[in-house]
Design a protein around this motif. Structure first.
Motif, PDB file in Angstrom:
ATOM      1  N   CYS A  63      -8.766  -2.844   7.877  1.00 58.40           N
ATOM      2  CA  CYS A  63      -7.968  -4.001   7.460  1.00 58.40           C
ATOM      3  C   CYS A  63      -7.861  -5.036   8.565  1.00 58.40           C
ATOM      4  CB  CYS A  63      -6.583  -3.560   7.020  1.00 58.40           C
ATOM      5  SG  CYS A  63      -6.654  -2.606   5.498  1.00 58.40           S
TER       6      CYS A  63
ATOM      7  N   PRO B  38       0.838  -1.195   0.000  1.00 59.88           N
ATOM      8  CA  PRO B  38       0.000   0.000   0.000  1.00 59.88           C
ATOM      9  C   PRO B  38       0.873   1.246   0.000  1.00 59.88           C
ATOM     10  CG  PRO B  38       0.088  -0.936   2.192  1.00 59.88           C
ATOM     11  CD  PRO B  38       0.835  -1.878   1.284  1.00 59.88           C
ATOM     12  N   ARG B  39       0.373   2.301  -0.600  1.00 62.14           N
ATOM     13  CA  ARG B  39       1.141   3.546  -0.640  1.00 62.14           C
ATOM     14  C   ARG B  39       1.269   4.141   0.771  1.00 62.14           C
ATOM     15  NH1 ARG B  39       1.016   7.839  -5.208  1.00 62.14           N
ATOM     16  NH2 ARG B  39       1.440   5.858  -6.161  1.00 62.14           N
TER      17      ARG B  39
ATOM     18  N   LEU C  35      -1.067   1.156   6.771  1.00 63.81           N
ATOM     19  CA  LEU C  35      -2.401   0.728   7.169  1.00 63.81           C
ATOM     20  C   LEU C  35      -2.622   1.030   8.648  1.00 63.81           C
ATOM     21  CD1 LEU C  35      -2.541  -2.741   5.422  1.00 63.81           C
ATOM     22  CD2 LEU C  35      -3.476  -0.584   4.613  1.00 63.81           C
TER      23      LEU C  35
END
Length: 140
Positions: free
Chosen positions: A113, A103-104, A107
């Motif tokens: 998530c 992911p950029r 999280l």
């Protein structure tokens, strides 16, 4: 100079085709050195003095869009990060396949998530118990 990997999102999809030699030339045009592509994946290994931050990613994205005529989402990771991922063994037993996503942004629990991972894990446990019960003689 440090070595990095640029992961290019969907560079060769939707009717777009970029040959790996062209991609290497585009990265060399950014004054990166040691430019290599990893198979035909659209992943590019290169060296630069720049820090692997959002500014570097945006520089690559703008250059690719200007040259190719379409947006190419880009994120960069250091070779040290890639090596650490390759060595990481989150499971003590064998037989597991580990899929890695990049992911950029980091999280957090607020992204849902953690809840999603728990739900998937609990669902797998329930399904496993149902399959085990179904295999027992006399089970309905």
């Amino acid at each position: 100079m440090s070595k990095y990997v640029a992961f290019l999102k969907a560079i060769n999809v939707g009717g777009h085709v970029v040959k790996m030699d062209e991609l290497r030339e585009l990265f060399a045009g950014l004054k990166f050195s040691g430019v290599e592509t990893f198979i035909a994946s659209g992943n590019v290994i290169f060296e630069t003095k720049s820090a692997p931050d959002r500014k570097l990613e945006q520089r690559i994205e703008k250059h690719l869009e200007a040259a190719l005529g379409y947006e190419v989402g880009t994120f960069v990771r250091s070779m040290e990060e890639i090596r650490a991922i390759g060595k990481y063994e989150p499971f003590s037993s064998t037989g597991f396949v580990l899929n890695v996503g990049f992911p950029r942004e980091p999280l957090s629990a607020s992204t849902g998530c953690a809840r999603s991972a728990r739900a998937i894990r609990n669902s797998r446990r329930r399904n496993s118990k149902k399959r085990s019960a179904a295999r027992r003689p006399g089970a309905t």
